[in-house]
Design a protein around this motif. Structure first.
Motif, PDB file in Angstrom:
ATOM      1  N   ARG A  87      -8.300  -2.251  -2.499  1.00 31.09           N
ATOM      2  CA  ARG A  87      -8.233  -3.128  -3.684  1.00 31.09           C
ATOM      3  C   ARG A  87      -7.382  -2.495  -4.784  1.00 31.09           C
ATOM      4  O   ARG A  87      -7.728  -2.552  -5.966  1.00 31.09           O
ATOM      5  CB  ARG A  87      -9.628  -3.450  -4.207  1.00 31.09           C
ATOM      6  CG  ARG A  87     -10.479  -4.252  -3.259  1.00 31.09           C
ATOM      7  CD  ARG A  87     -11.839  -4.575  -3.890  1.00 31.09           C
ATOM      8  NE  ARG A  87     -12.835  -4.632  -2.873  1.00 31.09           N
ATOM      9  CZ  ARG A  87     -13.732  -3.659  -2.621  1.00 31.09           C
ATOM     10  NH1 ARG A  87     -13.760  -2.576  -3.341  1.00 31.09           N
ATOM     11  NH2 ARG A  87     -14.604  -3.795  -1.650  1.00 31.09           N
ATOM     12  N   GLY A  88      -6.293  -1.838  -4.406  1.00 28.92           N
ATOM     13  CA  GLY A  88      -5.385  -1.230  -5.373  1.00 28.92           C
ATOM     14  C   GLY A  88      -5.772   0.156  -5.850  1.00 28.92           C
ATOM     15  O   GLY A  88      -5.008   0.822  -6.528  1.00 28.92           O
ATOM     16  N   GLU A  89      -6.991   0.612  -5.500  1.00 31.60           N
ATOM     17  CA  GLU A  89      -7.452   1.946  -5.894  1.00 31.60           C
ATOM     18  C   GLU A  89      -7.056   2.961  -4.823  1.00 31.60           C
ATOM     19  O   GLU A  89      -7.170   2.685  -3.631  1.00 31.60           O
ATOM     20  CB  GLU A  89      -8.974   1.960  -6.069  1.00 31.60           C
ATOM     21  CG  GLU A  89      -9.463   1.100  -7.214  1.00 31.60           C
ATOM     22  CD  GLU A  89      -9.031   1.625  -8.575  1.00 31.60           C
ATOM     23  OE1 GLU A  89      -9.106   2.853  -8.791  1.00 31.60           O
ATOM     24  OE2 GLU A  89      -8.610   0.804  -9.408  1.00 31.60           O
ATOM     25  N   VAL A  90      -6.627   4.141  -5.262  1.00 29.93           N
ATOM     26  CA  VAL A  90      -6.146   5.175  -4.349  1.00 29.93           C
ATOM     27  C   VAL A  90      -7.207   6.242  -4.121  1.00 29.93           C
ATOM     28  O   VAL A  90      -7.818   6.736  -5.061  1.00 29.93           O
ATOM     29  CB  VAL A  90      -4.862   5.834  -4.915  1.00 29.93           C
ATOM     30  CG1 VAL A  90      -4.441   7.019  -4.073  1.00 29.93           C
ATOM     31  CG2 VAL A  90      -3.734   4.813  -5.016  1.00 29.93           C
TER      32      VAL A  90
ATOM     33  N   LYS B 116      -3.320   3.795   4.621  1.00 26.39           N
ATOM     34  CA  LYS B 116      -4.138   2.706   5.144  1.00 26.39           C
ATOM     35  C   LYS B 116      -4.617   1.861   3.979  1.00 26.39           C
ATOM     36  O   LYS B 116      -5.210   2.371   3.026  1.00 26.39           O
ATOM     37  CB  LYS B 116      -5.348   3.241   5.929  1.00 26.39           C
ATOM     38  CG  LYS B 116      -4.965   3.916   7.224  1.00 26.39           C
ATOM     39  CD  LYS B 116      -4.361   2.911   8.172  1.00 26.39           C
ATOM     40  CE  LYS B 116      -4.004   3.507   9.500  1.00 26.39           C
ATOM     41  NZ  LYS B 116      -3.356   2.540  10.369  1.00 26.39           N
ATOM     42  N   SER B 117      -4.357   0.562   4.050  1.00 33.95           N
ATOM     43  CA  SER B 117      -4.704  -0.357   2.956  1.00 33.95           C
ATOM     44  C   SER B 117      -5.688  -1.420   3.433  1.00 33.95           C
ATOM     45  O   SER B 117      -5.596  -1.883   4.568  1.00 33.95           O
ATOM     46  CB  SER B 117      -3.448  -1.070   2.449  1.00 33.95           C
ATOM     47  OG  SER B 117      -2.483  -0.156   2.038  1.00 33.95           O
ATOM     48  N   ARG B 118      -6.576  -1.790   2.528  1.00 42.45           N
ATOM     49  CA  ARG B 118      -7.514  -2.890   2.798  1.00 42.45           C
ATOM     50  C   ARG B 118      -7.863  -3.593   1.498  1.00 42.45           C
ATOM     51  O   ARG B 118      -7.857  -2.984   0.434  1.00 42.45           O
ATOM     52  CB  ARG B 118      -8.803  -2.361   3.440  1.00 42.45           C
ATOM     53  CG  ARG B 118      -8.582  -1.746   4.813  1.00 42.45           C
ATOM     54  CD  ARG B 118      -9.620  -2.187   5.799  1.00 42.45           C
ATOM     55  NE  ARG B 118      -9.262  -1.726   7.131  1.00 42.45           N
ATOM     56  CZ  ARG B 118     -10.058  -1.051   7.924  1.00 42.45           C
ATOM     57  NH1 ARG B 118     -11.262  -0.723   7.524  1.00 42.45           N
ATOM     58  NH2 ARG B 118      -9.668  -0.705   9.129  1.00 42.45           N
TER      59      ARG B 118
ATOM     60  N   GLY C  23       0.821  -1.205   0.000  1.00 44.56           N
ATOM     61  CA  GLY C  23       0.000   0.000   0.000  1.00 44.56           C
ATOM     62  C   GLY C  23       0.854   1.253   0.000  1.00 44.56           C
ATOM     63  O   GLY C  23       0.564   2.220  -0.721  1.00 44.56           O
ATOM     64  N   GLU C  24       1.930   1.268   0.780  1.00 47.86           N
ATOM     65  CA  GLU C  24       2.839   2.411   0.814  1.00 47.86           C
ATOM     66  C   GLU C  24       3.528   2.612  -0.534  1.00 47.86           C
ATOM     67  O   GLU C  24       3.724   3.751  -0.969  1.00 47.86           O
ATOM     68  CB  GLU C  24       3.869   2.244   1.925  1.00 47.86           C
ATOM     69  CG  GLU C  24       3.285   2.405   3.309  1.00 47.86           C
ATOM     70  CD  GLU C  24       4.259   2.078   4.421  1.00 47.86           C
ATOM     71  OE1 GLU C  24       5.486   2.024   4.167  1.00 47.86           O
ATOM     72  OE2 GLU C  24       3.794   1.882   5.561  1.00 47.86           O
TER      73      GLU C  24
ATOM     74  N   TYR D  16       1.755   7.016  -6.551  1.00 46.83           N
ATOM     75  CA  TYR D  16       0.664   7.971  -6.809  1.00 46.83           C
ATOM     76  C   TYR D  16       1.129   9.406  -6.529  1.00 46.83           C
ATOM     77  O   TYR D  16       0.889  10.310  -7.330  1.00 46.83           O
ATOM     78  CB  TYR D  16      -0.556   7.609  -5.945  1.00 46.83           C
ATOM     79  CG  TYR D  16      -1.562   8.721  -5.857  1.00 46.83           C
ATOM     80  CD1 TYR D  16      -2.525   8.893  -6.851  1.00 46.83           C
ATOM     81  CD2 TYR D  16      -1.534   9.632  -4.798  1.00 46.83           C
ATOM     82  CE1 TYR D  16      -3.440   9.946  -6.780  1.00 46.83           C
ATOM     83  CE2 TYR D  16      -2.443  10.673  -4.727  1.00 46.83           C
ATOM     84  CZ  TYR D  16      -3.389  10.826  -5.722  1.00 46.83           C
ATOM     85  OH  TYR D  16      -4.278  11.867  -5.653  1.00 46.83           O
ATOM     86  N   LEU D  17       1.757   9.615  -5.378  1.00 48.49           N
ATOM     87  CA  LEU D  17       2.214  10.960  -5.012  1.00 48.49           C
ATOM     88  C   LEU D  17       3.249  11.486  -6.005  1.00 48.49           C
ATOM     89  O   LEU D  17       3.179  12.644  -6.418  1.00 48.49           O
ATOM     90  CB  LEU D  17       2.786  10.957  -3.593  1.00 48.49           C
ATOM     91  CG  LEU D  17       1.765  10.801  -2.469  1.00 48.49           C
ATOM     92  CD1 LEU D  17       2.468  10.550  -1.133  1.00 48.49           C
ATOM     93  CD2 LEU D  17       0.855  12.012  -2.371  1.00 48.49           C
TER      94      LEU D  17
END
Length: 118
Positions: A102-105, A53-55, A10-11, A17-18
């Motif tokens: 699920r991979g979406e930011v 935070k990832s899920r 997730g990081e 993305y950033l």
């Protein structure tokens, strides 16, 4: 996948993305005696402290919902340590959360304000 491995993934997604959004990554996993900040980035003239935070699902709610008042305070204290360590106490800064679901930011700018925590 275990939680730590999912967190690292997730990081990595959040960092990519950033960077694509024009942020300069200053630090990853900055630690002090007060805690850890996942990503510290620069957005123009602003230092951005990012909690990732990832899920995989919504069984336990949206990722951002897992950030408690205690966690936000700990992040703010750790940010103060970073600013002191880097001699940037007078810098403009903000606290963001990046949810990876699920991979979406989902980038939540100004997720909390330090002045609201105390």
């Amino acid at each position: 996948m275990n939680n730590r491995k999912a967190g690292i993934e997730g990081e990595n997604i959040a960092t990519e993305y950033l960077e694509k959004s024009g942020y300069k990554i200053l630090e990853r996993n900055f630690s002090s005696k007060t805690g850890e900040i996942d990503i510290i980035a620069q957005d123009k003239n602003c230092i951005v402290f990012v909690e990732v935070k990832s899920r995989d699902n919504l069984k336990f709610g949206y990722p951002v919902e897992s950030i408690t008042l205690s966690k936000a305070k700990k992040t703010a204290r750790t940010a103060e340590c970073y600013l002191l360590y880097k001699k940037k106490q007078n810098s403009l800064c903000r606290f963001d959360v990046i949810e990876v679901l699920r991979g979406e930011v989902n980038h939540i700018k100004n997720a909390f304000d330090k002045s609201d925590l105390y």
